[in-house]
Design a protein around this motif. Structure first.
Motif, mmCIF file in Angstrom:
data_model
loop_
_atom_site.group_PDB
_atom_site.id
_atom_site.type_symbol
_atom_site.label_atom_id
_atom_site.label_comp_id
_atom_site.label_asym_id
_atom_site.label_seq_id
_atom_site.Cartn_x
_atom_site.Cartn_y
_atom_site.Cartn_z
ATOM 1 N N GLY A 93 73.281 34.739 30.414
ATOM 2 C CA GLY A 93 73.380 35.806 29.428
ATOM 3 C C GLY A 93 73.112 35.356 28.003
ATOM 4 O O GLY A 93 72.982 36.197 27.114
ATOM 5 N N VAL A 94 73.018 34.054 27.770
ATOM 6 C CA VAL A 94 72.674 33.575 26.422
ATOM 7 C C VAL A 94 71.220 33.897 26.095
ATOM 8 O O VAL A 94 70.821 33.834 24.935
ATOM 9 C CB VAL A 94 72.942 32.057 26.253
ATOM 10 C CG1 VAL A 94 74.411 31.734 26.476
ATOM 11 C CG2 VAL A 94 72.061 31.226 27.155
ATOM 12 N N LEU A 95 70.434 34.243 27.115
ATOM 13 C CA LEU A 95 69.031 34.636 26.920
ATOM 14 C C LEU A 95 68.906 36.136 27.113
ATOM 15 O O LEU A 95 69.576 36.726 27.951
ATOM 16 C CB LEU A 95 68.132 33.926 27.942
ATOM 17 C CG LEU A 95 68.110 32.403 27.941
ATOM 18 C CD1 LEU A 95 67.273 31.882 29.098
ATOM 19 C CD2 LEU A 95 67.599 31.871 26.616
ATOM 20 N N SER A 96 67.996 36.744 26.369
ATOM 21 C CA SER A 96 67.711 38.167 26.561
ATOM 22 C C SER A 96 66.987 38.347 27.899
ATOM 23 O O SER A 96 66.471 37.376 28.468
ATOM 24 C CB SER A 96 66.838 38.695 25.422
ATOM 25 O OG SER A 96 65.515 38.177 25.539
ATOM 26 N N ILE A 97 66.923 39.577 28.361
ATOM 27 C CA ILE A 97 66.198 39.864 29.608
ATOM 28 C C ILE A 97 64.741 39.423 29.470
ATOM 29 O O ILE A 97 64.191 38.804 30.388
ATOM 30 C CB ILE A 97 66.281 41.372 29.958
ATOM 31 C CG1 ILE A 97 67.733 41.769 30.264
ATOM 32 C CG2 ILE A 97 65.372 41.714 31.123
ATOM 33 C CD1 ILE A 97 68.354 41.041 31.444
ATOM 34 N N GLU A 104 63.512 37.071 27.556
ATOM 35 C CA GLU A 104 63.474 35.606 27.592
ATOM 36 C C GLU A 104 63.666 35.092 29.016
ATOM 37 O O GLU A 104 62.997 34.144 29.439
ATOM 38 C CB GLU A 104 64.545 35.023 26.673
ATOM 39 C CG GLU A 104 64.251 35.217 25.195
ATOM 40 C CD GLU A 104 65.431 34.858 24.310
ATOM 41 O OE1 GLU A 104 65.183 34.373 23.179
ATOM 42 O OE2 GLU A 104 66.594 35.059 24.733
ATOM 43 N N GLN A 105 64.570 35.715 29.766
ATOM 44 C CA GLN A 105 64.796 35.315 31.148
ATOM 45 C C GLN A 105 63.546 35.547 31.997
ATOM 46 O O GLN A 105 63.192 34.708 32.827
ATOM 47 C CB GLN A 105 65.982 36.071 31.747
ATOM 48 C CG GLN A 105 67.320 35.647 31.181
ATOM 49 C CD GLN A 105 68.471 36.391 31.801
ATOM 50 O OE1 GLN A 105 68.520 36.566 33.012
ATOM 51 N NE2 GLN A 105 69.413 36.840 30.973
ATOM 52 N N GLU A 106 62.882 36.661 31.801
ATOM 53 C CA GLU A 106 61.654 36.949 32.557
ATOM 54 C C GLU A 106 60.565 35.938 32.228
ATOM 55 O O GLU A 106 59.854 35.464 33.120
ATOM 56 C CB GLU A 106 61.179 38.374 32.267
ATOM 57 C CG GLU A 106 62.076 39.438 32.868
ATOM 58 C CD GLU A 106 61.789 40.842 32.353
ATOM 59 O OE1 GLU A 106 61.052 40.995 31.330
ATOM 60 O OE2 GLU A 106 62.309 41.797 32.958
ATOM 61 N N THR A 107 60.440 35.595 30.959
ATOM 62 C CA THR A 107 59.460 34.585 30.543
ATOM 63 C C THR A 107 59.803 33.232 31.146
ATOM 64 O O THR A 107 58.930 32.528 31.661
ATOM 65 C CB THR A 107 59.407 34.487 29.002
ATOM 66 O OG1 THR A 107 59.028 35.764 28.479
ATOM 67 C CG2 THR A 107 58.412 33.429 28.545
ATOM 68 N N LEU A 108 61.075 32.875 31.114
ATOM 69 C CA LEU A 108 61.517 31.607 31.684
ATOM 70 C C LEU A 108 61.212 31.543 33.181
ATOM 71 O O LEU A 108 60.696 30.530 33.672
ATOM 72 C CB LEU A 108 63.014 31.407 31.443
ATOM 73 C CG LEU A 108 63.633 30.118 31.970
ATOM 74 C CD1 LEU A 108 62.972 28.887 31.343
ATOM 75 C CD2 LEU A 108 65.140 30.111 31.715
ATOM 76 N N VAL A 109 61.482 32.614 33.899
ATOM 77 C CA VAL A 109 61.200 32.647 35.345
ATOM 78 C C VAL A 109 59.709 32.447 35.592
ATOM 79 O O VAL A 109 59.314 31.668 36.467
ATOM 80 C CB VAL A 109 61.707 33.968 35.976
ATOM 81 C CG1 VAL A 109 61.131 34.159 37.363
ATOM 82 C CG2 VAL A 109 63.218 33.981 36.013
ATOM 83 N N ARG A 110 58.880 33.123 34.829
ATOM 84 C CA ARG A 110 57.423 32.997 35.000
ATOM 85 C C ARG A 110 56.975 31.548 34.758
ATOM 86 O O ARG A 110 56.207 30.987 35.539
ATOM 87 C CB ARG A 110 56.711 33.973 34.064
ATOM 88 C CG ARG A 110 55.237 34.141 34.338
ATOM 89 C CD ARG A 110 54.579 35.251 33.512
ATOM 90 N NE ARG A 110 54.717 35.046 32.072
ATOM 91 C CZ ARG A 110 55.554 35.729 31.276
ATOM 92 N NH1 ARG A 110 56.339 36.655 31.782
ATOM 93 N NH2 ARG A 110 55.622 35.483 29.985
#
Length: 155
Positions: free
Chosen positions: A127-131, A133-139
């Motif tokens: 949750g420290v990352l925005s949605i 940011e999380q989507e970018t990180l997963v990619r």
């Protein structure tokens, strides 16, 4: 003076990334341990439970390969879970010399509850990352993982 250079010293981008992944792994593992302690499960045991089900038996050698652990490690994990009544061994119908492992009814309940607790913990920790940011990180992580798989397959 430390023999390990700090992030502010001249180290390669790859080394900085590796150190960050290492640190993140350690903190994720600690968070997993905390999330699973109420179920008396280690992160390794939880990973094994996520591969099992109560109806289909799974070969111990294949489980070891899936988790990237030694056969002795998978045997030890299964022994521990069997003592807790979470899994049981059955004969392999295709190979009389081999065994398979299945979840018990108790194991299915524990896995379901542990999965909910683990997911709640992940939501909090990530949750420290925005949605976005999380989507970018997963990619990005998927691209890196695929490249690492290719590298291992070439070796």
């Amino acid at each position: 003076m430390s023999s390990v250079p700090s992030d502010s010293e001249q180290v390669s981008l790859e080394t900085q990334q590796y150190r960050l992944f290492h640190d993140i792994y350690v903190f994720l593992d600690a968070g997993d341990s905390r999330a699973l302690e109420g179920f008396h499960l280690t992160p390794s045991q939880f990973s094994l439970l996520m591969l099992l089900d109560p109806f289909e038996g799974h070969n111990l050698i294949r489980l070891a390969e899936r988790l990237l652990v030694a056969r002795s490690t998978i045997t030890r994990l299964i022994d521990q879970l069997e003592l807790l009544g979470i899994v049981h061994r059955v004969s392999d119908p295709n190979d009389r010399r081999a065994q398979q492992v299945r979840l018990t009814e108790k194991g299915s309940l524990i896995r379901e509850r542990a999965l909910i607790a683990h997911e709640r913990s992940l939501n909090q920790r990530f949750g420290v990352l925005s949605i976005h940011e999380q989507e970018t990180l997963v990619r990005l992580l998927k691209r890196l993982r695929d490249g690492l798989i290719d590298d291992v397959d070439k070796a």
